[in-house]
Design a protein around this motif. Structure first.
Motif, mmCIF file in Angstrom:
data_model
loop_
_atom_site.group_PDB
_atom_site.id
_atom_site.type_symbol
_atom_site.label_atom_id
_atom_site.label_comp_id
_atom_site.label_asym_id
_atom_site.label_seq_id
_atom_site.Cartn_x
_atom_site.Cartn_y
_atom_site.Cartn_z
ATOM 1 N N UNK A 166 0.709 -1.491 -0.123
ATOM 2 C CA UNK A 166 -0.125 0.327 0.308
ATOM 3 C C UNK A 166 1.005 0.790 -0.087
ATOM 4 N N UNK A 167 0.647 2.516 -0.283
ATOM 5 C CA UNK A 167 0.435 3.918 0.281
ATOM 6 C C UNK A 167 -0.485 4.348 0.369
ATOM 7 N N UNK A 168 0.086 5.660 1.034
ATOM 8 C CA UNK A 168 -0.850 7.062 1.397
ATOM 9 C C UNK A 168 -0.632 7.748 1.300
ATOM 10 N N UNK A 169 -2.254 8.594 0.882
ATOM 11 C CA UNK A 169 -2.156 10.264 0.039
ATOM 12 C C UNK A 169 -2.393 11.277 1.364
ATOM 13 N N UNK A 170 -2.035 12.166 1.402
ATOM 14 C CA UNK A 170 -3.310 13.191 1.747
ATOM 15 C C UNK A 170 -4.330 13.962 1.014
ATOM 16 N N UNK A 171 -5.378 13.759 1.510
ATOM 17 C CA UNK A 171 -6.145 14.853 0.054
ATOM 18 C C UNK A 171 -6.369 16.550 0.577
ATOM 19 N N UNK A 172 -6.681 17.114 -0.072
ATOM 20 C CA UNK A 172 -6.479 18.614 0.264
ATOM 21 C C UNK A 172 -7.395 18.967 1.930
ATOM 22 N N UNK A 173 -8.063 18.234 1.879
ATOM 23 C CA UNK A 173 -8.548 18.648 3.820
ATOM 24 C C UNK A 173 -7.309 17.884 4.607
ATOM 25 N N UNK A 174 -6.304 17.159 4.324
ATOM 26 C CA UNK A 174 -6.162 16.218 5.025
ATOM 27 C C UNK A 174 -6.187 15.209 6.079
ATOM 28 N N UNK A 175 -7.223 14.731 4.690
ATOM 29 C CA UNK A 175 -7.541 13.617 5.329
ATOM 30 C C UNK A 175 -6.689 12.585 4.784
ATOM 31 N N UNK A 176 -6.457 11.250 5.105
ATOM 32 C CA UNK A 176 -5.448 10.215 4.610
ATOM 33 C C UNK A 176 -6.242 9.156 3.716
ATOM 34 N N UNK A 177 -5.693 8.810 2.706
ATOM 35 C CA UNK A 177 -6.153 7.290 1.922
ATOM 36 C C UNK A 177 -5.581 6.721 2.141
ATOM 37 N N UNK A 178 -5.494 5.152 1.314
ATOM 38 C CA UNK A 178 -4.900 4.029 1.410
ATOM 39 C C UNK A 178 -5.517 3.688 0.517
ATOM 40 N N UNK A 179 -4.219 3.313 -1.148
ATOM 41 C CA UNK A 179 -4.233 2.466 -2.014
ATOM 42 C C UNK A 179 -4.069 1.191 -2.032
ATOM 43 N N UNK A 180 -4.207 0.435 -1.684
ATOM 44 C CA UNK A 180 -4.096 -1.813 -1.278
ATOM 45 C C UNK A 180 -3.659 -2.087 -2.266
ATOM 46 N N UNK A 181 -3.238 -3.118 -2.296
ATOM 47 C CA UNK A 181 -3.643 -4.730 -3.121
ATOM 48 C C UNK A 181 -2.497 -5.543 -2.374
ATOM 49 N N UNK A 182 -3.598 -6.711 -2.323
ATOM 50 C CA UNK A 182 -3.338 -7.680 -1.147
ATOM 51 C C UNK A 182 -4.411 -8.010 -0.269
ATOM 52 N N UNK A 183 -4.484 -7.151 0.510
ATOM 53 C CA UNK A 183 -6.098 -7.397 1.040
ATOM 54 C C UNK A 183 -6.810 -8.235 0.571
ATOM 55 N N UNK A 184 -7.879 -8.643 1.488
ATOM 56 C CA UNK A 184 -9.155 -9.606 2.169
ATOM 57 C C UNK A 184 -10.206 -8.513 0.973
ATOM 58 N N UNK A 185 -10.132 -7.832 0.739
ATOM 59 C CA UNK A 185 -11.164 -6.885 0.090
ATOM 60 C C UNK A 185 -10.567 -6.201 -0.916
ATOM 61 N N UNK A 186 -11.504 -5.808 -1.639
ATOM 62 C CA UNK A 186 -11.805 -5.710 -3.360
ATOM 63 C C UNK A 186 -11.346 -6.355 -4.347
ATOM 64 N N UNK A 187 -10.614 -5.870 -5.282
ATOM 65 C CA UNK A 187 -10.662 -6.984 -6.060
ATOM 66 C C UNK A 187 -9.934 -8.272 -5.937
ATOM 67 N N UNK A 188 -10.213 -9.354 -6.162
ATOM 68 C CA UNK A 188 -9.979 -10.478 -6.301
ATOM 69 C C UNK A 188 -10.339 -11.110 -4.708
ATOM 70 N N UNK A 189 -11.033 -10.019 -3.581
ATOM 71 C CA UNK A 189 -11.247 -10.892 -2.558
ATOM 72 C C UNK A 189 -11.415 -12.120 -2.365
ATOM 73 N N UNK A 190 -12.615 -11.762 -3.694
ATOM 74 C CA UNK A 190 -13.632 -13.050 -2.984
ATOM 75 C C UNK A 190 -12.145 -14.834 -2.689
ATOM 76 N N UNK A 191 -11.516 -14.908 -3.378
ATOM 77 C CA UNK A 191 -10.319 -15.511 -3.046
ATOM 78 C C UNK A 191 -9.355 -15.929 -1.845
#
Length: 140
Positions: free
Chosen positions: A111-136
């Motif tokens: 994963x990596x993390x970004x800061x939105x213009x209001x200061x909230x953090x936003x994570x982008x991940x691959x390989x978690x049991x959530x999102x694309x491919x998570x059913x497996x």
């Protein structure tokens, strides 16, 4: 009856900058906007999820000023490590990368993390049991 999470609503300091961020980095689109209580209210969603989960934003917030060690965040899954790297590279160019790509043991993934213009953090991940491919993947 079981409740269903349908939205998160945030007051933000710069509504237009936040809209641009979530369009550019998260692939979200404005699906509704209206005047409300002396301000503008905007609904954003990922394509195809307009009826299941939205982000509501409205003016009047303050910068959150989170320290880099605060892991409060919104999480988005992507379909590959390459996608995480690409988002991180663009975020570095935009000056909003806070957590360079890193690998953590399952179930955290890459994963990596970004800061939105209001200061909230936003994570982008691959390989978690959530999102694309998570059913497996089992959730530990």
């Amino acid at each position: 009856m079981r409740p269903t999470l349908t939205h998160i609503a945030l007051h933000v300091a710069d509504l237009d900058a936040c809209i641009a961020f979530y369009e550019r980095f998260c692939g979200m689109a404005v699906i509704h906007q209206r005047a409300g209580k002396g301000s503008r209210i905007v609904w954003m969603s990922e394509p195809g999820k307009e009826h299941s989960f939205i982000l509501v934003m409205m003016p009047g917030g303050v910068d959150r000023n989170l320290p880099a060690t605060d892991y409060s965040h919104f999480g988005f899954a992507v379909d590959s490590r390459v996608a995480v790297d690409a988002i991180a590279a663009e975020a570095a160019r935009w000056g909003c990368l806070i957590w360079p790509p890193r690998d953590e043991p399952y179930p955290v993934g890459y994963y990596c993390g970004l800061r939105d213009p209001n200061g909230n953090y936003v994570e982008f991940s691959y390989g978690q049991p959530l999102g694309p491919g998570a059913e497996q993947m089992p959730i530990p």
